[in-house]
Design an enzyme around this catalytic site. Structure first.
Site, PDB file in Angstrom:
ATOM      1  N   TRP A   1     -53.506  29.164  63.081  1.00 46.94           N
ATOM      2  CA  TRP A   1     -54.372  28.694  64.160  1.00 46.94           C
ATOM      3  C   TRP A   1     -53.799  29.020  65.532  1.00 46.94           C
ATOM      4  O   TRP A   1     -54.547  29.324  66.460  1.00 46.94           O
ATOM      5  CB  TRP A   1     -54.695  27.216  63.991  1.00 46.94           C
ATOM      6  CG  TRP A   1     -55.570  27.033  62.797  1.00 46.94           C
ATOM      7  CD1 TRP A   1     -55.270  26.398  61.624  1.00 46.94           C
ATOM      8  CD2 TRP A   1     -56.897  27.576  62.613  1.00 46.94           C
ATOM      9  NE1 TRP A   1     -56.312  26.491  60.747  1.00 46.94           N
ATOM     10  CE2 TRP A   1     -57.324  27.211  61.320  1.00 46.94           C
ATOM     11  CE3 TRP A   1     -57.758  28.330  63.406  1.00 46.94           C
ATOM     12  CZ2 TRP A   1     -58.580  27.581  60.802  1.00 46.94           C
ATOM     13  CZ3 TRP A   1     -59.000  28.699  62.903  1.00 46.94           C
ATOM     14  CH2 TRP A   1     -59.395  28.326  61.619  1.00 46.94           C
TER      15      TRP A   1
ATOM     16  N   ASP B   1     -53.833  22.214  70.571  1.00 45.57           N
ATOM     17  CA  ASP B   1     -54.854  22.182  69.528  1.00 45.57           C
ATOM     18  C   ASP B   1     -54.390  21.156  68.499  1.00 45.57           C
ATOM     19  O   ASP B   1     -53.463  21.401  67.737  1.00 45.57           O
ATOM     20  CB  ASP B   1     -54.997  23.568  68.887  1.00 45.57           C
ATOM     21  CG  ASP B   1     -55.944  23.550  67.685  1.00 45.57           C
ATOM     22  OD1 ASP B   1     -56.539  22.491  67.410  1.00 45.57           O
ATOM     23  OD2 ASP B   1     -56.077  24.597  67.028  1.00 45.57           O
TER      24      ASP B   1
ATOM     25  N   LYS C   1     -61.811  16.721  60.380  1.00 43.34           N
ATOM     26  CA  LYS C   1     -60.663  16.456  59.505  1.00 43.34           C
ATOM     27  C   LYS C   1     -60.339  14.966  59.503  1.00 43.34           C
ATOM     28  O   LYS C   1     -60.550  14.287  58.519  1.00 43.34           O
ATOM     29  CB  LYS C   1     -59.466  17.297  59.925  1.00 43.34           C
ATOM     30  CG  LYS C   1     -59.706  18.780  59.624  1.00 43.34           C
ATOM     31  CD  LYS C   1     -59.050  19.676  60.590  1.00 43.34           C
ATOM     32  CE  LYS C   1     -59.654  21.061  60.604  1.00 43.34           C
ATOM     33  NZ  LYS C   1     -59.677  21.741  59.315  1.00 43.34           N
TER      34      LYS C   1
HETATM   35  N1  PMP Z   1     -57.388  24.721  64.755  1.00 39.02           N
HETATM   36  C1  PMP Z   1     -56.921  24.067  63.684  1.00 39.02           C
HETATM   37  C2  PMP Z   1     -55.537  23.503  63.713  1.00 39.02           C
HETATM   38  C3  PMP Z   1     -57.737  23.931  62.558  1.00 39.02           C
HETATM   39  O1  PMP Z   1     -57.270  23.297  61.464  1.00 39.02           O
HETATM   40  C4  PMP Z   1     -59.048  24.463  62.566  1.00 39.02           C
HETATM   41  C5  PMP Z   1     -60.006  24.300  61.407  1.00 39.02           C
HETATM   42  N2  PMP Z   1     -59.475  24.438  60.169  1.00 39.02           N
HETATM   43  C6  PMP Z   1     -59.471  25.141  63.701  1.00 39.02           C
HETATM   44  C7  PMP Z   1     -58.610  25.244  64.774  1.00 39.02           C
HETATM   45  C8  PMP Z   1     -60.839  25.743  63.780  1.00 39.02           C
HETATM   46  O2  PMP Z   1     -61.802  24.764  63.875  1.00 39.02           O
HETATM   47  P1  PMP Z   1     -63.357  25.085  63.924  1.00 39.02           P
HETATM   48  O3  PMP Z   1     -63.731  25.606  62.565  1.00 39.02           O
HETATM   49  O4  PMP Z   1     -63.987  23.771  64.243  1.00 39.02           O
HETATM   50  O5  PMP Z   1     -63.577  26.099  64.983  1.00 39.02           O
END
Ligand code: PMP
Length: 364
Positions: free
Chosen positions: A104, A174, A198
């Site tokens: 991420w 994030d 989550k």
């Molecule tokens: N950052 C993290 C730490 C995540 O776990 C996720 C989703 N798994 C995301 C970003 C992306 O999120 P979204 O699908 O809502 O764009």
């Protein structure tokens, strides 16, 4: 099937049962409103109250100081990767610093690079993102426009404790996969963002906790839907927000406050749950191989390999038969990932730990 299984999905993920029951109970008519939450206007008094309570609970749970705004956005955490860089990096004449600790963090910098210059201050690629840097190792520049990091790498299963000292440089996080799972020193941050699906409800809404001086920094000519100050000015309603997702978030926050008793209690429960699984990994005589180094282990996503891919497949199949579902790891790490967010009951983790011990005994 109407029986509930234990859901170890990385997200969208398990929800607290009392919240689901309340949603079910209020689906035809919100008390005192006579309409479903699916039918109310985002400008109605009923939604004003839902939004205000969602913000107040977030402020209370996270002890958000007065000089921060709490806003609800759309586009998931992915759009935050772009918005952060558009609002604060583009045309700033400065460089943004990124700490790359997994999938991420990499996704975030990729979007930022389209908006302006970035610098990688640490990259865990060579050990496949199995551990995190010590804060003291990082050489951060006082000239950076911001420092960005990912508090919990959902795919690799590594999670920071605390945050770096950045001097006067705004810290941006994030926190998608550990938001509201533990207390956080919000005053150390310029901006914290998290998708809700989550720990904080359902897909469709993304939270941001943003300090006033950052809101003031936003350049004037940004598209309205990509402009943090527009969301602040219009109290998260520059257009129609995801009403149902905000309502679900509010109910989860109420559950955290009233049934769990706040974030200290939630953090203690999360630690207890993750320890149950890490103890099994550590006492398996090498049968289970944890992905994360012990000092970097996530409380939210427990990642590990088995002696062979064949055994991993069998593990997932047998676990599913025991109502232990969605345990397959992400393809980039392989193996198994047990996501044990706030709403995963201790009983679910105990059942998984028992299954793991038994599986190792039979297969090791
Ligand atoms: N950052 C993290 C730490 C995540 O776990 C996720 C989703 N798994 C995301 C970003 C992306 O999120 P979204 O699908 O809502 O764009």
């Amino acid at each position: 099937m109407t029986e509930r299984v234990f859901n170890f999905s990385p997200g969208p993920a398990v929800m607290p049962v009392p919240v689901l029951e309340q949603i079910q109970g209020e689906m035809l008519a919100l008390p005192g409103v006579g309409m479903s939450v699916l039918e109310i206007s985002h400008r109605s008094k009923a939604f004003d109250a839902i939004l205000a309570e969602a913000q107040a609970l977030t402020r209370e749970l996270l002890r958000v100081p007065e000089n921060y705004r709490i806003i609800f956005l759309q586009g998931g955490a992915h759009l935050q990767f772009t918005m952060v860089a558009m609002n604060f990096l583009r045309d700033s004449g400065k460089t943004a610093e990124y700490i790359l600790t997994g999938s991420w963090g990499n996704a975030a910098i990729k979007e930022a690079q389209k908006q302006g210059p970035t610098r990688v201050v640490w990259d865990g690629k060579e050990h496949n993102y199995s551990y995190l840097p010590k804060w003291s190792e990082l050489k951060l520049s006082p000239e950076a426009v911001y420092v960005h990091f990912t508090s919990n790498e959902t795919i690799q299963g590594i999670e920071f404790v605390g945050e770096p000292e950045t001097g006067g440089v705004p810290l941006i996080c994030d926190s998608s996969s550990d938001f509201l799972s533990r207390p956080v020193a919000v005053n150390r941050y310029g901006l914290i963002y998290a998708c809700a699906q989550k720990n904080a409800g359902i897909a469709g809404v993304t939270m941001a906790v943003i300090r006033d001086d950052l809101v003031e920094r936003v350049p004037k000519a940004l598209p309205g839907m990509l402009d943090y100050s527009n969301f602040v000015k219009n109290d998260s309603r520059p257009n129609t927000p995801p009403v149902f997702a905000v309502y679900a978030f509010m109910l989860v926050a109420r559950w955290l406050k009233n049934e769990i008793g706040g974030l200290e209690k939630m953090a203690a429960l999360n630690q207890r749950k993750s320890k149950l699984l890490y103890d099994v990994l550590d006492s398996s005589g090498g049968f289970y191989r944890p992905h994360a180094r012990p000092d970097s282990r996530s409380q939210m996503n427990v990642t590990f390999r088995l002696p062979s891919e064949e055994l991993e497949k069998t593990f997932v199949q047998e676990a599913t038969k025991h109502q232990l579902c969605d345990l397959k790891g992400h393809r980039s790490v392989g193996g198994i990932r047990a996501s044990i967010y706030n709403a995963m009951p201790v009983a679910g983790v105990e059942t998984l730990a028992g299954f793991m011990r038994d599986f190792a005994k039979r297969s090791g």
